[in-house]
Write a protein that holds these residues in place. Structure first.
Motif, PDB file in Angstrom:
ATOM      1  N   ARG A   1       0.873  -1.177   0.000  1.00 46.43           N
ATOM      2  CA  ARG A   1       0.000   0.000   0.000  1.00 46.43           C
ATOM      3  C   ARG A   1       0.901   1.215   0.000  1.00 46.43           C
ATOM      4  O   ARG A   1       1.967   1.220   0.617  1.00 46.43           O
ATOM      5  CB  ARG A   1      -0.986  -0.019   1.162  1.00 46.43           C
ATOM      6  CG  ARG A   1      -0.436  -0.277   2.493  1.00 46.43           C
ATOM      7  CD  ARG A   1      -1.535  -0.491   3.537  1.00 46.43           C
ATOM      8  NE  ARG A   1      -1.069  -0.063   4.827  1.00 46.43           N
ATOM      9  CZ  ARG A   1      -0.200  -0.723   5.576  1.00 46.43           C
ATOM     10  NH1 ARG A   1       0.303  -1.846   5.136  1.00 46.43           N
ATOM     11  NH2 ARG A   1       0.177  -0.262   6.733  1.00 46.43           N
ATOM     12  N   GLN A   2       0.465   2.214  -0.734  1.00 44.65           N
ATOM     13  CA  GLN A   2       1.352   3.352  -0.987  1.00 44.65           C
ATOM     14  C   GLN A   2       0.552   4.631  -1.100  1.00 44.65           C
ATOM     15  O   GLN A   2      -0.570   4.650  -1.601  1.00 44.65           O
ATOM     16  CB  GLN A   2       2.116   3.085  -2.294  1.00 44.65           C
ATOM     17  CG  GLN A   2       3.062   4.164  -2.701  1.00 44.65           C
ATOM     18  CD  GLN A   2       3.824   3.796  -3.980  1.00 44.65           C
ATOM     19  OE1 GLN A   2       3.618   2.744  -4.562  1.00 44.65           O
ATOM     20  NE2 GLN A   2       4.681   4.680  -4.417  1.00 44.65           N
ATOM     21  N   ASN A   3       1.157   5.713  -0.613  1.00 40.47           N
ATOM     22  CA  ASN A   3       0.649   7.048  -0.896  1.00 40.47           C
ATOM     23  C   ASN A   3       1.834   7.870  -1.397  1.00 40.47           C
ATOM     24  O   ASN A   3       2.891   7.322  -1.667  1.00 40.47           O
ATOM     25  CB  ASN A   3      -0.046   7.662   0.337  1.00 40.47           C
ATOM     26  CG  ASN A   3       0.877   7.812   1.525  1.00 40.47           C
ATOM     27  OD1 ASN A   3       2.065   8.082   1.385  1.00 40.47           O
ATOM     28  ND2 ASN A   3       0.329   7.644   2.723  1.00 40.47           N
ATOM     29  N   LYS A   4       1.682   9.162  -1.518  1.00 42.79           N
ATOM     30  CA  LYS A   4       2.764   9.958  -2.114  1.00 42.79           C
ATOM     31  C   LYS A   4       3.974  10.097  -1.196  1.00 42.79           C
ATOM     32  O   LYS A   4       5.064  10.405  -1.651  1.00 42.79           O
ATOM     33  CB  LYS A   4       2.256  11.337  -2.525  1.00 42.79           C
ATOM     34  CG  LYS A   4       1.751  12.182  -1.375  1.00 42.79           C
ATOM     35  CD  LYS A   4       1.249  13.508  -1.852  1.00 42.79           C
ATOM     36  CE  LYS A   4       0.725  14.315  -0.677  1.00 42.79           C
ATOM     37  NZ  LYS A   4       0.318  15.630  -1.066  1.00 42.79           N
ATOM     38  N   ASN A   5       3.805   9.827   0.117  1.00 42.39           N
ATOM     39  CA  ASN A   5       4.897  10.009   1.073  1.00 42.39           C
ATOM     40  C   ASN A   5       5.629   8.730   1.451  1.00 42.39           C
ATOM     41  O   ASN A   5       6.788   8.773   1.828  1.00 42.39           O
ATOM     42  CB  ASN A   5       4.370  10.664   2.354  1.00 42.39           C
ATOM     43  CG  ASN A   5       3.777  12.023   2.085  1.00 42.39           C
ATOM     44  OD1 ASN A   5       4.258  12.763   1.247  1.00 42.39           O
ATOM     45  ND2 ASN A   5       2.698  12.329   2.792  1.00 42.39           N
TER      46      ASN A   5
ATOM     47  N   ALA B   1       5.624   4.030   1.124  1.00 38.27           N
ATOM     48  CA  ALA B   1       5.073   2.756   0.643  1.00 38.27           C
ATOM     49  C   ALA B   1       5.325   1.700   1.713  1.00 38.27           C
ATOM     50  O   ALA B   1       6.440   1.605   2.246  1.00 38.27           O
ATOM     51  CB  ALA B   1       5.715   2.346  -0.670  1.00 38.27           C
TER      52      ALA B   1
ATOM     53  N   ASP C   1      10.646   4.890   1.283  1.00 37.12           N
ATOM     54  CA  ASP C   1      10.474   6.325   1.057  1.00 37.12           C
ATOM     55  C   ASP C   1      10.607   6.585  -0.451  1.00 37.12           C
ATOM     56  O   ASP C   1      11.639   6.290  -1.034  1.00 37.12           O
ATOM     57  CB  ASP C   1      11.548   7.089   1.828  1.00 37.12           C
ATOM     58  CG  ASP C   1      11.389   8.592   1.744  1.00 37.12           C
ATOM     59  OD1 ASP C   1      10.571   9.075   0.925  1.00 37.12           O
ATOM     60  OD2 ASP C   1      12.091   9.286   2.508  1.00 37.12           O
TER      61      ASP C   1
ATOM     62  N   GLU D   1      10.177   5.849  -8.304  1.00 35.65           N
ATOM     63  CA  GLU D   1       8.754   5.585  -8.546  1.00 35.65           C
ATOM     64  C   GLU D   1       8.577   4.443  -9.547  1.00 35.65           C
ATOM     65  O   GLU D   1       7.666   3.629  -9.415  1.00 35.65           O
ATOM     66  CB  GLU D   1       8.073   6.861  -9.053  1.00 35.65           C
ATOM     67  CG  GLU D   1       6.572   6.779  -9.118  1.00 35.65           C
ATOM     68  CD  GLU D   1       5.916   6.588  -7.753  1.00 35.65           C
ATOM     69  OE1 GLU D   1       4.910   5.856  -7.682  1.00 35.65           O
ATOM     70  OE2 GLU D   1       6.414   7.164  -6.774  1.00 35.65           O
TER      71      GLU D   1
ATOM     72  N   LYS E   1       6.526   0.944  -8.846  1.00 29.66           N
ATOM     73  CA  LYS E   1       5.410   0.490  -9.694  1.00 29.66           C
ATOM     74  C   LYS E   1       5.546  -0.983 -10.052  1.00 29.66           C
ATOM     75  O   LYS E   1       4.553  -1.678 -10.245  1.00 29.66           O
ATOM     76  CB  LYS E   1       5.338   1.325 -10.972  1.00 29.66           C
ATOM     77  CG  LYS E   1       4.769   2.695 -10.764  1.00 29.66           C
ATOM     78  CD  LYS E   1       4.707   3.456 -12.069  1.00 29.66           C
ATOM     79  CE  LYS E   1       4.218   4.882 -11.837  1.00 29.66           C
ATOM     80  NZ  LYS E   1       4.255   5.694 -13.041  1.00 29.66           N
TER      81      LYS E   1
END
Length: 173
Positions: free
Chosen positions: A32-36, A38, A56, A62, A66
């Protein structure tokens, strides 16, 4: 990263010292990941529990993040720290990461949910990665080891006799 000694997830969860930098390898159970940040749950089959990796996005590209999906095989190197979340005592803050094998999320059949035994019969090559079969294999190992240890301690020998043929010929069975 590949020349360093890999530490099993079981060893990390049982006895890793906070502050040590270790290399772990295994399969991704969930991500699970957000912009700040993972969060990746990693398991190598040595225990039923997962090691939480905290990546981080400023340190790990990125594009690499992915590629990390459920079922992907990865190597991660990082520092062991006390976990701030519940459910685990330690986690790894990842400094370096490498994808050893990708898993297409559209085709990889083991997703983070319960699967029936009928479904798992169809994907026999992935059964050892499930908690159910991992637990069964650990119990079978412990039972076989106990029987062998018992007889060995009593002075018995385990002899494998030669087998002339493993199958009966033309209705002889």
């Amino acid at each position: 990263m590949s020349t360093e000694r890999r530490i099993k997830v079981l060893e990390v969860l049982q006895s890793a010292k906070v502050g040590s930098v270790l290399l772990v390898k295994g399969w991704v159970r969930t991500k699970r990941q957000n912009k700040n940040v993972a969060f990746i749950a990693l398991n190598d089959g040595s225990t039923i529990n997962n090691l939480q990796l905290v990546a981080d996005p400023t340190l790990i590209s990125e594009d690499l993040l992915k590629k990390i999906t459920t079922g992907a095989c990865i190597a991660a190197k990082g520092e062991i720290v006390e976990s701030q979340g519940s459910g685990q005592s330690v986690e790894m803050h990842v400094k370096e990461m490498e994808v050893l094998g990708e898993a297409d999320p559209e085709k990889y059949p083991l997703q983070p949910k319960r699967h029936s035994l009928e479904f798992l019969r169809e994907i026999a090559y992935l059964r050892p990665r499930t908690n159910t079969f991992g637990a069964v294999y650990r119990i079978r190992h412990a039972m076989i080891y106990a029987v062998h240890k018992f007889f060995n301690d009593k002075g018995f020998l385990n002899i494998h006799t030669p087998i002339v043929t493993a199958s009966d010929a033309e209705g002889a069975g």
